[in-house]
Motif scaffolding. Structure first.
Motif, PDB file in Angstrom:
ATOM      1  N   ALA A 102       0.827  -1.210   0.000  1.00 27.16           N
ATOM      2  CA  ALA A 102       0.000   0.000   0.000  1.00 27.16           C
ATOM      3  C   ALA A 102       0.863   1.262   0.000  1.00 27.16           C
ATOM      4  O   ALA A 102       0.549   2.228  -0.701  1.00 27.16           O
ATOM      5  CB  ALA A 102      -0.929  -0.010   1.210  1.00 27.16           C
ATOM      6  N   VAL A 103       1.940   1.253   0.782  1.00 24.36           N
ATOM      7  CA  VAL A 103       2.809   2.437   0.861  1.00 24.36           C
ATOM      8  C   VAL A 103       3.461   2.737  -0.485  1.00 24.36           C
ATOM      9  O   VAL A 103       3.551   3.891  -0.911  1.00 24.36           O
ATOM     10  CB  VAL A 103       3.871   2.241   1.960  1.00 24.36           C
ATOM     11  CG1 VAL A 103       4.945   3.320   1.883  1.00 24.36           C
ATOM     12  CG2 VAL A 103       3.211   2.255   3.340  1.00 24.36           C
ATOM     13  N   ILE A 104       3.919   1.702  -1.175  1.00 23.79           N
ATOM     14  CA  ILE A 104       4.569   1.905  -2.467  1.00 23.79           C
ATOM     15  C   ILE A 104       3.540   2.219  -3.552  1.00 23.79           C
ATOM     16  O   ILE A 104       3.773   3.043  -4.441  1.00 23.79           O
ATOM     17  CB  ILE A 104       5.393   0.658  -2.844  1.00 23.79           C
ATOM     18  CG1 ILE A 104       6.509   0.437  -1.816  1.00 23.79           C
ATOM     19  CG2 ILE A 104       5.994   0.803  -4.244  1.00 23.79           C
ATOM     20  CD1 ILE A 104       7.285  -0.845  -2.010  1.00 23.79           C
ATOM     21  N   ALA A 105       2.372   1.586  -3.483  1.00 15.60           N
ATOM     22  CA  ALA A 105       1.364   1.771  -4.526  1.00 15.60           C
ATOM     23  C   ALA A 105       0.680   3.124  -4.439  1.00 15.60           C
ATOM     24  O   ALA A 105       0.213   3.645  -5.459  1.00 15.60           O
ATOM     25  CB  ALA A 105       0.314   0.664  -4.432  1.00 15.60           C
ATOM     26  N   PHE A 106       0.611   3.712  -3.244  1.00 20.15           N
ATOM     27  CA  PHE A 106      -0.128   4.963  -3.088  1.00 20.15           C
ATOM     28  C   PHE A 106       0.414   6.085  -3.981  1.00 20.15           C
ATOM     29  O   PHE A 106      -0.359   6.693  -4.739  1.00 20.15           O
ATOM     30  CB  PHE A 106      -0.119   5.389  -1.621  1.00 20.15           C
ATOM     31  CG  PHE A 106      -0.908   6.624  -1.346  1.00 20.15           C
ATOM     32  CD1 PHE A 106      -2.287   6.609  -1.404  1.00 20.15           C
ATOM     33  CD2 PHE A 106      -0.276   7.811  -1.043  1.00 20.15           C
ATOM     34  CE1 PHE A 106      -3.029   7.752  -1.159  1.00 20.15           C
ATOM     35  CE2 PHE A 106      -0.998   8.963  -0.792  1.00 20.15           C
ATOM     36  CZ  PHE A 106      -2.379   8.934  -0.851  1.00 20.15           C
ATOM     37  N   PRO A 107       1.710   6.397  -3.965  1.00 15.45           N
ATOM     38  CA  PRO A 107       2.177   7.446  -4.886  1.00 15.45           C
ATOM     39  C   PRO A 107       2.101   7.033  -6.354  1.00 15.45           C
ATOM     40  O   PRO A 107       1.866   7.879  -7.226  1.00 15.45           O
ATOM     41  CB  PRO A 107       3.628   7.685  -4.443  1.00 15.45           C
ATOM     42  CG  PRO A 107       4.041   6.459  -3.735  1.00 15.45           C
ATOM     43  CD  PRO A 107       2.801   5.925  -3.091  1.00 15.45           C
ATOM     44  N   LEU A 108       2.279   5.740  -6.630  1.00 15.15           N
ATOM     45  CA  LEU A 108       2.203   5.284  -8.020  1.00 15.15           C
ATOM     46  C   LEU A 108       0.791   5.428  -8.574  1.00 15.15           C
ATOM     47  O   LEU A 108       0.621   5.607  -9.784  1.00 15.15           O
ATOM     48  CB  LEU A 108       2.646   3.824  -8.120  1.00 15.15           C
ATOM     49  CG  LEU A 108       4.122   3.522  -7.830  1.00 15.15           C
ATOM     50  CD1 LEU A 108       4.375   2.024  -7.891  1.00 15.15           C
ATOM     51  CD2 LEU A 108       5.022   4.253  -8.814  1.00 15.15           C
ATOM     52  N   SER A 109      -0.205   5.337  -7.700  1.00 16.00           N
ATOM     53  CA  SER A 109      -1.587   5.420  -8.172  1.00 16.00           C
ATOM     54  C   SER A 109      -1.907   6.791  -8.764  1.00 16.00           C
ATOM     55  O   SER A 109      -2.724   6.899  -9.676  1.00 16.00           O
ATOM     56  CB  SER A 109      -2.542   5.113  -7.027  1.00 16.00           C
ATOM     57  OG  SER A 109      -2.425   6.073  -5.989  1.00 16.00           O
TER      58      SER A 109
END
Length: 285
Positions: A102-109
């Motif tokens: 979730a931490v890595i995916a949040f900015p990528l989203s």
């Protein structure tokens, strides 16, 4: 003028062809049904779904289930603590893997959301990156990481995290795209910057959805963590596989019951978190 059901029935009886679908539509419909039935029948034939095999398998399944009762009760703390340690490892794997993903995916989203990222090439490339990550099943990732990092919970955590990056980034970006433009326009009209419009216009709308997605996937990852243990990624799955291989079915059933109990407790706790934090975010909108 109102047409009654009786008039429609009379017209249908008098002119039945007028109420039928056109011939090309009917041909396509029959062809699709024939294809579906043919595929269904071929699967039964190719996978040997014979009544004799099903009946024999049900008999064997009944014998296996009979070996599970009565359930095993651990009489020493040393033996039971090993089971609790396995449950704790599975829970920790699911928690760390979900959190890292979730931490890595949040900015990528944000890079994949069309209302945030207006550069088509970068946005489409990012979305295809989501698809590539999601193409790898978590079990395959676990086998790869076990070869790289050895046995234990670490490969399981990494497998869950990498798998969740693709899933979370896609779901988060779709949630961001579905937000209303009115709060963003209100922040901009008040003199806010683009970053502030995202912070105060988009985030209050999207956070309840993101929290719900993370909690649901955490529940799912607890079950996935059990499967990962069977291939050597630690956790309760390793102990379950060991008991099944040794034909200790009563212990296997007790472990399965504890897994079900743990999943139920997580579902109950996540429901409380949803009710508390999602309500808090929605109240702040």
């Amino acid at each position: 003028m109102t047409v009654t059901a009786a008039q429609i029935a009379a017209a249908r009886a008098e002119l039945p062809l007028a109420f039928q679908a056109p011939l090309p539509v009917r041909i396509r419909r029959y062809a699709l049904w024939a294809l579906f039935i043919g595929l269904f029948g071929w699967c039964f034939y190719a996978f040997d779904f014979s009544p004799e095999r099903i009946w024999t398998g049900l008999g064997r399944l009944g014998r296996v289930i009979s070996f599970m009762f009565p359930p095993h009760v651990w009489k020493s703390w040393e033996a039971f603590s090993e089971i609790l340690k396995g449950l704790g490892e599975t829970l920790s794997m699911a928690f760390l893997g979900t959190l890292l993903g979730a931490v890595i995916a949040f900015p990528l989203s944000f890079l994949g959301a069309k209302n945030i990222n207006r550069m088509n090439a970068l946005r489409l490339g990012t979305r295809r990156g989501y698809d590539i990550i999601r193409a790898f099943e978590v079990l395959i990732l676990a086998l790869i990481f076990i070869r790289a990092f050895g046995l234990g919970p670490l490969p399981g955590v990494l497998a869950i995290a990498v798998s969740e990056i693709g899933t979370f980034a896609k779901l988060f970006s779709e949630a961001i795209e579905n937000t209303s433009r009115k709060p963003v326009e209100g922040v901009v009209a008040s003199g806010g910057s683009r970053v502030q419009s995202v912070r105060f216009g988009v985030m209050p709308q999207v956070m309840p959805v993101i929290l719900s997605i993370v909690l649901y996937n955490f529940e799912s990852n607890v079950r996935s963590g059990t499967i990962l243990g069977i291939v050597g990624a630690g956790g309760i799955g390793f102990l379950l596989s060991d008991r099944i291989a040794a034909y200790r079915w009563d212990e296997a059933w007790s472990i399965i019951f504890l897994i079900i109990l743990m999943v139920y407790a997580i579902d109950w706790a996540s429901g409380l978190l949803r009710a508390r934090f999602i309500g808090k975010w929605e109240g702040a909108r």
